[in-house]
Design a protein around this motif. Sequence first.
Motif, mmCIF file in Angstrom:
data_model
loop_
_atom_site.group_PDB
_atom_site.id
_atom_site.type_symbol
_atom_site.label_atom_id
_atom_site.label_comp_id
_atom_site.label_asym_id
_atom_site.label_seq_id
_atom_site.Cartn_x
_atom_site.Cartn_y
_atom_site.Cartn_z
ATOM 1 N N SER A 135 -33.424 8.091 15.439
ATOM 2 C CA SER A 135 -33.101 7.895 14.023
ATOM 3 C C SER A 135 -31.756 8.532 13.659
ATOM 4 O O SER A 135 -31.037 8.018 12.799
ATOM 5 N N VAL A 136 -31.432 9.648 14.297
ATOM 6 C CA VAL A 136 -30.120 10.278 14.061
ATOM 7 C C VAL A 136 -29.007 9.407 14.648
ATOM 8 O O VAL A 136 -27.992 9.134 14.006
ATOM 9 N N TRP A 137 -29.216 8.940 15.866
ATOM 10 C CA TRP A 137 -28.183 8.127 16.519
ATOM 11 C C TRP A 137 -27.974 6.809 15.772
ATOM 12 O O TRP A 137 -26.859 6.287 15.740
ATOM 13 N N ALA A 138 -29.059 6.267 15.190
ATOM 14 C CA ALA A 138 -28.927 5.044 14.390
ATOM 15 C C ALA A 138 -27.974 5.284 13.228
ATOM 16 O O ALA A 138 -27.066 4.491 12.973
ATOM 17 N N ARG A 139 -28.142 6.383 12.528
ATOM 18 C CA ARG A 139 -27.274 6.704 11.397
ATOM 19 C C ARG A 139 -25.839 6.922 11.857
ATOM 20 O O ARG A 139 -24.897 6.578 11.152
ATOM 21 N N GLU A 140 -25.685 7.521 13.039
ATOM 22 C CA GLU A 140 -24.325 7.715 13.579
ATOM 23 C C GLU A 140 -23.654 6.366 13.803
ATOM 24 O O GLU A 140 -22.436 6.245 13.711
ATOM 25 N N LEU A 141 -24.465 5.340 14.109
ATOM 26 C CA LEU A 141 -23.944 3.978 14.274
ATOM 27 C C LEU A 141 -23.797 3.265 12.934
ATOM 28 O O LEU A 141 -23.429 2.087 12.894
ATOM 29 N N GLY A 142 -24.132 3.968 11.847
ATOM 30 C CA GLY A 142 -24.037 3.357 10.528
ATOM 31 C C GLY A 142 -25.179 2.404 10.225
ATOM 32 O O GLY A 142 -25.079 1.559 9.332
ATOM 33 N N LYS A 143 -26.263 2.524 10.969
ATOM 34 C CA LYS A 143 -27.405 1.615 10.775
ATOM 35 C C LYS A 143 -28.643 2.356 10.293
ATOM 36 O O LYS A 143 -28.867 3.500 10.656
ATOM 37 N N LYS A 144 -29.444 1.654 9.500
ATOM 38 C CA LYS A 144 -30.697 2.223 8.999
ATOM 39 C C LYS A 144 -31.709 2.274 10.139
ATOM 40 O O LYS A 144 -31.921 1.262 10.815
ATOM 41 N N PRO A 145 -32.319 3.426 10.367
ATOM 42 C CA PRO A 145 -33.316 3.482 11.453
ATOM 43 C C PRO A 145 -34.634 2.810 11.047
ATOM 44 O O PRO A 145 -34.876 2.562 9.868
ATOM 45 N N VAL A 146 -35.468 2.552 12.006
ATOM 46 C CA VAL A 146 -36.829 2.065 11.779
ATOM 47 C C VAL A 146 -37.607 3.139 11.004
ATOM 48 O O VAL A 146 -37.423 4.331 11.253
ATOM 49 N N SER A 147 -38.446 2.712 10.095
ATOM 50 C CA SER A 147 -39.252 3.679 9.348
ATOM 51 C C SER A 147 -40.226 4.396 10.283
ATOM 52 O O SER A 147 -40.856 3.767 11.135
ATOM 53 N N ALA A 148 -40.354 5.701 10.077
ATOM 54 C CA ALA A 148 -41.310 6.482 10.873
ATOM 55 C C ALA A 148 -42.637 6.646 10.135
ATOM 56 O O ALA A 148 -43.537 7.323 10.628
ATOM 57 N N ASN A 149 -42.761 6.021 8.977
ATOM 58 C CA ASN A 149 -44.010 6.148 8.215
ATOM 59 C C ASN A 149 -45.214 5.659 9.007
ATOM 60 O O ASN A 149 -45.151 4.598 9.628
ATOM 61 N N LEU A 150 -46.277 6.400 8.944
ATOM 62 C CA LEU A 150 -47.529 5.938 9.554
ATOM 63 C C LEU A 150 -48.383 5.206 8.516
ATOM 64 O O LEU A 150 -49.013 4.201 8.832
ATOM 65 N N ILE A 151 -48.395 5.710 7.294
ATOM 66 C CA ILE A 151 -49.150 4.999 6.247
ATOM 67 C C ILE A 151 -48.438 3.685 5.945
ATOM 68 O O ILE A 151 -47.234 3.543 6.166
ATOM 69 N N GLY A 152 -49.218 2.725 5.481
ATOM 70 C CA GLY A 152 -48.640 1.421 5.129
ATOM 71 C C GLY A 152 -48.566 0.465 6.299
ATOM 72 O O GLY A 152 -48.009 -0.626 6.201
ATOM 73 N N ARG A 153 -49.110 0.850 7.451
ATOM 74 C CA ARG A 153 -49.078 -0.014 8.644
ATOM 75 C C ARG A 153 -50.455 -0.612 8.933
ATOM 76 O O ARG A 153 -50.636 -1.227 9.984
ATOM 77 N N ASN A 154 -51.394 -0.378 8.040
ATOM 78 C CA ASN A 154 -52.734 -0.953 8.195
ATOM 79 C C ASN A 154 -53.397 -0.483 9.497
ATOM 80 O O ASN A 154 -54.073 -1.255 10.168
#
Lengths: 158, 158
Positions: A135-154
């Motif tokens: 998630s840090v490296w994604a931001r370094e690339l200027g991109k939004k990382p995948v959500s790490a949320n566990l809730i909301g995934r059914n």
Amino acid sequence: MQMLFRYNWMVREEWYRWCEEVEEKDLLVDRTGGVGGILHTLFHIIDVEWSWIRLLQGKSDFQENFQEYQSLQKVRELDAKFRKEVEQFVSAWEESMDNQLFQDTMPDGRIVTDTWGEVMRHAIAHEIHHIGQLSVWARELGKKPVSANLIGRNLASK
Amino acid sequence: MQMLFRYNWMVREEWYRWCEEVEEKDLLVDRTGGVGGILHTLFHIIDVEWSWIRLLQGKSDFQENFQEYQSLQKVRELDAKFRKEVEQFVSAWEESMDNQLFQDTMPDGRIVTDTWGEVMRHAIAHEIHHIGQLSVWARELGKKPVSANLIGRNLASK
């Protein structure tokens, strides 16, 4: 136990799709921290998860070499190959297995004993930790990382 | 369930000790990814864990403001204050609570339902994910991060 594995597999799949939108050279470039790169991290997660499941079952383990998996396609193929066995083991998990003992020989020859419950949770935490690095490296690339949320995934309904 | 909370508390304590060896300005500086800084991340972890435990119990929640916690000392004091309630809730956890329902109102007014089991695992994964981010920033500072290993911490014996 099963829920956290299913969470990891779901998040991992989303990272594969995230990777599809990124140039392969950015997936392969050396980065600071962890095992040092995005695709290498995904490879490492797959390898470590499978290895622990193999070791608990008393089966042979082998260290895959990332040099042979330098594309998203190859990493996904390895995941698909290993997943079958991992899923089978995880879906057959029962609470009574938590206290079974696993003996591991350290590089220095010491023998340490872990419970199966510790090993399984170690594998879970291992993946979540490395995904945090992505998630840090994604931001370094200027991109939004995948959500790490566990809730909301059914995840409770399965 | 309990083991992963105890793992998180143990790792968090080791990060506090790690922070003691780092200049406070490096703990406070803005970084890429996550909530944007080392101390802010630890503050966020504490706040989110406590908030979920409060919400499950139907108790009032409040958003602490990081502006008021700009030192390691203050963050640790907040942790100590919140931890008592969190530990009490976690140690009283029983498997039957997994399926209790929690209704949450989203910012857009939608009402979503999670199980308590999902919420607790969400809180666990939330911390591990953010600790993964700390490990990258540690390497950027040229320092070895705290180990994320779960095995070897004697967590099964409690």
